[in-house]
Structures are given as structure tokens and as C-alpha cells.
Scaffold this motif. Structure first.
Motif, PDB file in Angstrom:
ATOM      1  N   ILE A  57     -70.502  13.974  55.807  1.00  0.00           N
ATOM      2  CA  ILE A  57     -70.059  14.718  54.632  1.00  0.00           C
ATOM      3  C   ILE A  57     -70.995  14.296  53.501  1.00  0.00           C
ATOM      4  O   ILE A  57     -70.983  13.135  53.076  1.00  0.00           O
ATOM      5  N   VAL A  58     -71.824  15.230  53.051  1.00  0.00           N
ATOM      6  CA  VAL A  58     -72.834  14.932  52.046  1.00  0.00           C
ATOM      7  C   VAL A  58     -72.340  15.462  50.704  1.00  0.00           C
ATOM      8  O   VAL A  58     -72.137  16.667  50.538  1.00  0.00           O
ATOM      9  N   VAL A  59     -72.127  14.551  49.763  1.00  0.00           N
ATOM     10  CA  VAL A  59     -71.629  14.898  48.428  1.00  0.00           C
ATOM     11  C   VAL A  59     -72.804  14.851  47.464  1.00  0.00           C
ATOM     12  O   VAL A  59     -73.619  13.923  47.505  1.00  0.00           O
ATOM     13  N   GLY A  60     -72.886  15.851  46.606  1.00  0.00           N
ATOM     14  CA  GLY A  60     -73.989  15.894  45.659  1.00  0.00           C
ATOM     15  C   GLY A  60     -73.558  16.237  44.259  1.00  0.00           C
ATOM     16  O   GLY A  60     -72.648  17.044  44.052  1.00  0.00           O
ATOM     17  N   GLY A  61     -74.237  15.617  43.307  1.00  0.00           N
ATOM     18  CA  GLY A  61     -74.077  15.957  41.903  1.00  0.00           C
ATOM     19  C   GLY A  61     -74.936  17.164  41.590  1.00  0.00           C
ATOM     20  O   GLY A  61     -76.116  17.201  41.937  1.00  0.00           O
ATOM     21  N   VAL A  62     -74.353  18.157  40.938  1.00  0.00           N
ATOM     22  CA  VAL A  62     -75.061  19.395  40.633  1.00  0.00           C
ATOM     23  C   VAL A  62     -75.983  19.163  39.438  1.00  0.00           C
ATOM     24  O   VAL A  62     -75.552  18.710  38.385  1.00  0.00           O
ATOM     25  N   THR A  63     -77.267  19.488  39.629  1.00  0.00           N
ATOM     26  CA  THR A  63     -78.270  19.311  38.579  1.00  0.00           C
ATOM     27  C   THR A  63     -78.814  20.639  38.067  1.00  0.00           C
ATOM     28  O   THR A  63     -79.535  20.659  37.070  1.00  0.00           O
ATOM     29  N   GLY A  64     -78.502  21.725  38.743  1.00  0.00           N
ATOM     30  CA  GLY A  64     -78.960  23.036  38.314  1.00  0.00           C
ATOM     31  C   GLY A  64     -78.106  24.134  38.917  1.00  0.00           C
ATOM     32  O   GLY A  64     -77.608  23.988  40.036  1.00  0.00           O
ATOM     33  N   LEU A  65     -77.928  25.213  38.168  1.00  0.00           N
ATOM     34  CA  LEU A  65     -77.095  26.350  38.587  1.00  0.00           C
ATOM     35  C   LEU A  65     -77.776  27.655  38.202  1.00  0.00           C
ATOM     36  O   LEU A  65     -78.435  27.728  37.163  1.00  0.00           O
ATOM     37  N   ASP A  66     -77.579  28.697  39.010  1.00  0.00           N
ATOM     38  CA  ASP A  66     -78.079  30.013  38.656  1.00  0.00           C
ATOM     39  C   ASP A  66     -77.302  31.064  39.443  1.00  0.00           C
ATOM     40  O   ASP A  66     -76.692  30.753  40.472  1.00  0.00           O
ATOM     41  N   THR A  67     -77.319  32.299  38.950  1.00  0.00           N
ATOM     42  CA  THR A  67     -76.733  33.442  39.650  1.00  0.00           C
ATOM     43  C   THR A  67     -77.800  34.535  39.707  1.00  0.00           C
ATOM     44  O   THR A  67     -77.761  35.486  38.939  1.00  0.00           O
ATOM     45  N   PRO A  68     -78.754  34.422  40.658  1.00  0.00           N
ATOM     46  CA  PRO A  68     -79.910  35.313  40.668  1.00  0.00           C
ATOM     47  C   PRO A  68     -79.648  36.750  41.106  1.00  0.00           C
ATOM     48  O   PRO A  68     -80.454  37.623  40.832  1.00  0.00           O
ATOM     49  N   SER A  69     -78.533  37.016  41.773  1.00  0.00           N
ATOM     50  CA  SER A  69     -78.316  38.336  42.355  1.00  0.00           C
ATOM     51  C   SER A  69     -76.820  38.637  42.354  1.00  0.00           C
ATOM     52  O   SER A  69     -76.005  37.766  42.082  1.00  0.00           O
TER      53      SER A  69
END
Length: 157
Positions: free
Chosen positions: A130-142
């Protein structure tokens, strides 16, 4: 408990479909997942599960950064491609329009949503991690109808 029955029962839970990407050196790695979810709003955390025997598993652990591209129905072909083991690594992303995020990972241009993450924890989950990650970037390209997975088949809304 019978593993076949278990698989059938959990397959009744409809999920979205995403491709998780990472980069080790100058080699891109990618894997289709439906085991992706939001974990926390403070801090912003998400997770996905990777089978321990998959080559993607060791690559994403080594890299420590990864991208998530949430797929629309129009990218079902990409989902199918990245779900198969043993693909050649060189040029595997060439068929689909993508760009590099700030962390260097590939993100699909046609995705409904993209995220870049840095690994904050890895937990044992049986034959998966189970790989947990901190979000460093977001986008909604489509935009478009999301690609779904239910009862072992792709579906759309």
C-alpha cells in the motif's frame, strides 16, 4: 475462504481506473490501477496498491515520486495496455499524448484528473504494498465520461 469467490464479491464494488507512472533514471514505468483512493485532506494524501511481484512495484519504491492519471472512457485502450505484464519499457508511452510534471513523471494529457505525489509511507498489504503519497500537484486536463471497472469489465456512466 475461496479466492475465486472473494474476487467475485469484491468485483461488485465499482471503481474508477487510473494509470500510475514513475520514472527511474531515464526509464518510464506505468501500471493500470483500480486500487486508488483519497486518504486525507490534511495533509493531502492518496494511495494505490502495487503487487509486490510487478516490476512497477520496485520502480515506484525506488523513485519515491509518482503520477496518477484518472482515465476517461476514451483511454480504455491505454488502461488495457498498461494492465499487461512484460511490456517493453522503451517507448511504451509513445502511443498516448502525455507531458512531464514538475517531478518528471509522465501524466496523460487526456486524463480527467492528474496528480503528482511523493511517497510518504509504504505498508505491507499481503501480496501487495500500500503506497501512500503526499499530493504535490493537481490538474484537470480533460473532461468526459469516466472509465469504470465492475464485475471484471470496463464500463462507463
Amino acid at each position: 475462504m475461496d479466492p475465486g469467490t472473494y474476487r467475485k464479491v469484491v468485483g461488485l464494488f465499482t471503481t474508477g481506473v487510473a494509470i500510475v507512472t514513475t520514472r527511474v533514471g531515464d526509464i518510464d514505468h506505468a501500471m493500470t490501477v483500480n486500487s486508488f483512493t483519497s486518504v486525507s485532506l490534511d495533509p493531502l494524501l492518496v494511495l494505490f496498491c502495487a503487487e509486490k511481484v510487478a516490476r512497477f512495484h520496485d520502480a515506484v519504491i525506488e523513485a519515491g515520486v509518482w503520477g496518477v492519471s484518472v482515465l476517461p472512457a476514451s483511454l480504455e485502450d491505454a488502461s488495457r495496455f498498461f494492465a499487461h505484464r512484460g511490456r517493453p519499457l522503451n517507448g511504451q508511452l509513445a502511443r498516448w499524448s502525455h507531458h512531464r510534471g514538475d517531478s518528471g513523471v509522465a501524466l496523460f494529457d487526456g486524463a480527467l484528473a492528474t496528480m503528482e505525489c511523493v511517497t510518504t509511507a509504504v505498508h505491507d498489504g499481503g501480496d501487495h504494498s500500500i503506497v501512500v503519497g503526499g499530493v504535490t500537484g493537481l490538474d484537470t486536463p480533460s473532461d468526459g465520461a469516466p472509465l469504470l471497472y465492475h464485475e471484471g469489465r470496463y464500463k462507463t456512466l
